[in-house]
Design a protein around this motif. Structure first.
Motif, mmCIF file in Angstrom:
data_model
loop_
_atom_site.group_PDB
_atom_site.id
_atom_site.type_symbol
_atom_site.label_atom_id
_atom_site.label_comp_id
_atom_site.label_asym_id
_atom_site.label_seq_id
_atom_site.Cartn_x
_atom_site.Cartn_y
_atom_site.Cartn_z
ATOM 1 N N LYS A 70 -4.565 -3.814 -9.454
ATOM 2 C CA LYS A 70 -3.240 -4.199 -8.981
ATOM 3 C C LYS A 70 -3.246 -4.344 -7.461
ATOM 4 O O LYS A 70 -2.581 -5.216 -6.901
ATOM 5 C CB LYS A 70 -2.217 -3.149 -9.401
ATOM 6 C CG LYS A 70 -0.808 -3.475 -8.951
ATOM 7 C CD LYS A 70 0.187 -2.449 -9.447
ATOM 8 C CE LYS A 70 1.600 -2.816 -8.988
ATOM 9 N NZ LYS A 70 2.597 -1.829 -9.460
ATOM 10 N N ALA A 71 -4.027 -3.481 -6.789
ATOM 11 C CA ALA A 71 -4.065 -3.504 -5.332
ATOM 12 C C ALA A 71 -4.751 -4.757 -4.784
ATOM 13 O O ALA A 71 -4.423 -5.221 -3.693
ATOM 14 C CB ALA A 71 -4.783 -2.252 -4.815
ATOM 15 N N LYS A 116 4.610 10.845 -14.087
ATOM 16 C CA LYS A 116 5.670 10.312 -13.228
ATOM 17 C C LYS A 116 5.359 8.870 -12.821
ATOM 18 O O LYS A 116 4.278 8.592 -12.270
ATOM 19 C CB LYS A 116 5.818 11.178 -11.965
ATOM 20 C CG LYS A 116 6.327 12.580 -12.231
ATOM 21 C CD LYS A 116 6.393 13.410 -10.956
ATOM 22 C CE LYS A 116 7.438 12.878 -9.990
ATOM 23 N NZ LYS A 116 7.585 13.782 -8.807
ATOM 24 N N PRO A 117 6.264 7.936 -13.093
ATOM 25 C CA PRO A 117 6.009 6.531 -12.749
ATOM 26 C C PRO A 117 5.655 6.319 -11.280
ATOM 27 O O PRO A 117 4.792 5.497 -10.967
ATOM 28 C CB PRO A 117 7.322 5.839 -13.109
ATOM 29 C CG PRO A 117 7.934 6.712 -14.156
ATOM 30 C CD PRO A 117 7.557 8.116 -13.782
ATOM 31 N N GLU A 118 6.299 7.072 -10.395
ATOM 32 C CA GLU A 118 6.032 6.879 -8.978
ATOM 33 C C GLU A 118 4.625 7.340 -8.591
ATOM 34 O O GLU A 118 3.986 6.795 -7.682
ATOM 35 C CB GLU A 118 7.078 7.581 -8.101
ATOM 36 C CG GLU A 118 7.183 9.086 -8.303
ATOM 37 C CD GLU A 118 8.225 9.481 -9.344
ATOM 38 O OE1 GLU A 118 8.877 10.523 -9.140
ATOM 39 O OE2 GLU A 118 8.362 8.755 -10.352
ATOM 40 N N ILE A 177 2.004 7.309 -10.797
ATOM 41 C CA ILE A 177 1.136 6.273 -11.378
ATOM 42 C C ILE A 177 1.062 5.072 -10.445
ATOM 43 O O ILE A 177 -0.015 4.534 -10.176
ATOM 44 C CB ILE A 177 1.659 5.852 -12.765
ATOM 45 C CG1 ILE A 177 1.545 7.025 -13.749
ATOM 46 C CG2 ILE A 177 0.893 4.640 -13.294
ATOM 47 C CD1 ILE A 177 2.226 6.782 -15.082
ATOM 48 N N GLU A 178 2.206 4.673 -9.918
ATOM 49 C CA GLU A 178 2.283 3.532 -8.998
ATOM 50 C C GLU A 178 1.552 3.820 -7.688
ATOM 51 O O GLU A 178 0.789 2.991 -7.182
ATOM 52 C CB GLU A 178 3.753 3.212 -8.708
ATOM 53 C CG GLU A 178 3.986 2.093 -7.718
ATOM 54 C CD GLU A 178 3.908 0.703 -8.349
ATOM 55 O OE1 GLU A 178 3.959 -0.274 -7.595
ATOM 56 O OE2 GLU A 178 3.787 0.618 -9.588
ATOM 57 N N LYS A 179 1.773 5.010 -7.168
ATOM 58 C CA LYS A 179 1.167 5.404 -5.894
ATOM 59 C C LYS A 179 -0.355 5.392 -5.994
ATOM 60 O O LYS A 179 -1.058 4.898 -5.100
ATOM 61 C CB LYS A 179 1.661 6.796 -5.498
ATOM 62 C CG LYS A 179 1.239 7.258 -4.106
ATOM 63 C CD LYS A 179 1.930 8.574 -3.773
ATOM 64 C CE LYS A 179 1.677 8.991 -2.347
ATOM 65 N NZ LYS A 179 2.394 10.247 -1.998
ATOM 66 N N ALA A 225 -2.160 3.793 -8.339
ATOM 67 C CA ALA A 225 -2.634 2.436 -8.666
ATOM 68 C C ALA A 225 -2.772 1.578 -7.420
ATOM 69 O O ALA A 225 -3.671 0.734 -7.334
ATOM 70 C CB ALA A 225 -1.685 1.773 -9.658
ATOM 71 N N ASN A 226 -1.913 1.801 -6.450
ATOM 72 C CA ASN A 226 -1.941 0.999 -5.224
ATOM 73 C C ASN A 226 -3.195 1.236 -4.387
ATOM 74 O O ASN A 226 -3.508 0.446 -3.489
ATOM 75 C CB ASN A 226 -0.695 1.275 -4.380
ATOM 76 C CG ASN A 226 0.535 0.600 -4.959
ATOM 77 O OD1 ASN A 226 0.445 -0.378 -5.693
ATOM 78 N ND2 ASN A 226 1.711 1.136 -4.651
ATOM 79 N N ARG A 254 -6.474 5.800 -11.166
ATOM 80 C CA ARG A 254 -5.752 5.872 -12.433
ATOM 81 C C ARG A 254 -5.631 7.324 -12.866
ATOM 82 O O ARG A 254 -6.565 8.102 -12.699
ATOM 83 C CB ARG A 254 -6.494 5.075 -13.519
ATOM 84 C CG ARG A 254 -6.505 3.580 -13.297
ATOM 85 C CD ARG A 254 -7.405 2.860 -14.292
ATOM 86 N NE ARG A 254 -8.806 2.860 -13.890
ATOM 87 C CZ ARG A 254 -9.818 3.248 -14.643
ATOM 88 N NH1 ARG A 254 -9.586 3.728 -15.853
ATOM 89 N NH2 ARG A 254 -11.056 3.189 -14.205
#
Length: 323
Positions: A229-230, A278-280, A282-284, A286-287, A291
């Motif tokens: 994703k990054a 926590k979605p945030e 996972i997002e943090k 992933a960036n 994983r």
């Protein structure tokens, strides 16, 4: 009768003490040992989870970097600590799954001295290069290495670590020879590419992504099974080379000294899994090419055992030894 009553009262107190102990852990600051320098993927993982654990456990979780010997020094310190839940470690592939195979004189034994209690992060690796290197992708890199046997230099975070083993496994499959230059962590390996001391580094995306996005270094290929994703435009190594057996990622797990109380391990595993969901978070992660690895302690331990078996085969293929 008095003696009997006293015994019954003592037994009642003991029975009540166990849940109280479970409820009061932790009652002081917890050390989280990272066996690599600050700035690398393992360190990034540790700091993300330490911040969240501090909130959940209502006690400070303090990250301590104890770098050296490709991670073995810091994990040895964890293995020799008191098993009370106040010294934890973030252990990666090398200290947990590879070094015990390569070094019969290793100062600790993961099986004997450590318990794996939770998965933390899978760390996708990336090939990065100095901007003036003629190769701009993995095919061109391998072509350059093929035309100049043993002259193309690449850096990783340590001798016989997962990055070197995976890079050498790729080299064997592609029929090329590259010169490995070990460093004590991802950050010094990247610094060496920036300075031009080495041509390429194979390091964690979390360590390298800012240098790629800023244009200071160029990315040649990512080792993850799918694109990141990054860096969505960057093709995977498998896409570019067709070497399907290549896997370019490492991982981090939470370890404690063997004998740490079960209720402590349960508290920590539960907290880690809640954080990982926590979605945030996972997002943090992933960036920066990380994983989450949720699951119970048994699944984490089984995963490590499976990885040890996989790396044993790679070691046999590449013939790499830990000096």
């Amino acid at each position: 009768m008095k003696t009997l009553l006293s015994s019954m009262f003592a037994a009642l107190l003991l029975a009540q003490g166990a849940p109280v102990a479970a409820q009061t852990y932790p009652d002081r600051a917890v050390r989280l040992i990272v066996p690599f320098p600050a700035g690398g993927a393992t360190d990034v993982t540790a700091r993300v989870f330490a911040e969240e654990l501090t909130t959940r456990l209502k006690q400070s979780v303090i990250v301590e970097n104890r770098a050296g010997a490709a991670g073995a020094i810091g994990i040895d310190q964890v293995a020799k600590s008191k098993p009370d839940g106040y010294t934890l470690g973030v252990s990666g592939v090398g200290p947990t799954a590879i070094f015990p195979i390569l070094d019969p004189k290793l100062s600790y034994s993961p099986e004997r001295d450590l318990d794996v209690i939770a998965g933390l992060s899978a760390v996708d690796l990336i090939f990065i290069a100095r901007n003036n290197l003629p190769a701009n992708n993995m095919k061109e890199l391998l072509d350059t290495a093929r035309a100049n046997p043993g002259k193309l230099t690449y850096g990783t975070a340590g001798v016989a670590g997962p990055a070197q083993l995976q890079a050498e496994n790729l080299a064997v499959a592609a029929g090329v020879k590259m010169l490995h230059v070990p460093f004590p962590g991802d950050t010094p390996a990247i610094t060496a590419v920036l300075s031009g001391d080495v041509d390429v580094a194979f390091v964690g995306v979390a360590s390298a992504v800012s240098f790629v996005t800023s244009g200071k270094l160029k990315a040649l290929g990512v080792g993850s099974p799918t694109r990141l994703k990054a860096l969505p435009q960057l093709a995977t190594v498998v896409e570019q080379t067709g070497v399907k057996e290549f896997t370019g990622y490492t991982w981090n797990v939470l370890v404690v000294p063997k004998g740490t109380p079960a209720h402590v391990a349960e508290v920590l595993n539960k907290a880690v899994n809640e954080i990982s969901a926590k979605p945030e978070i996972i997002e943090k992660l992933a960036n920066v090419g990380l994983r989450t690895m949720p699951g119970d302690a048994r699944s984490a331990a089984d995963f490590v055992a499976g990885e040890s078996a996989r790396y044993k085969k790679i070691i046999e293929i590449t013939g790499i030894r830990r000096e």
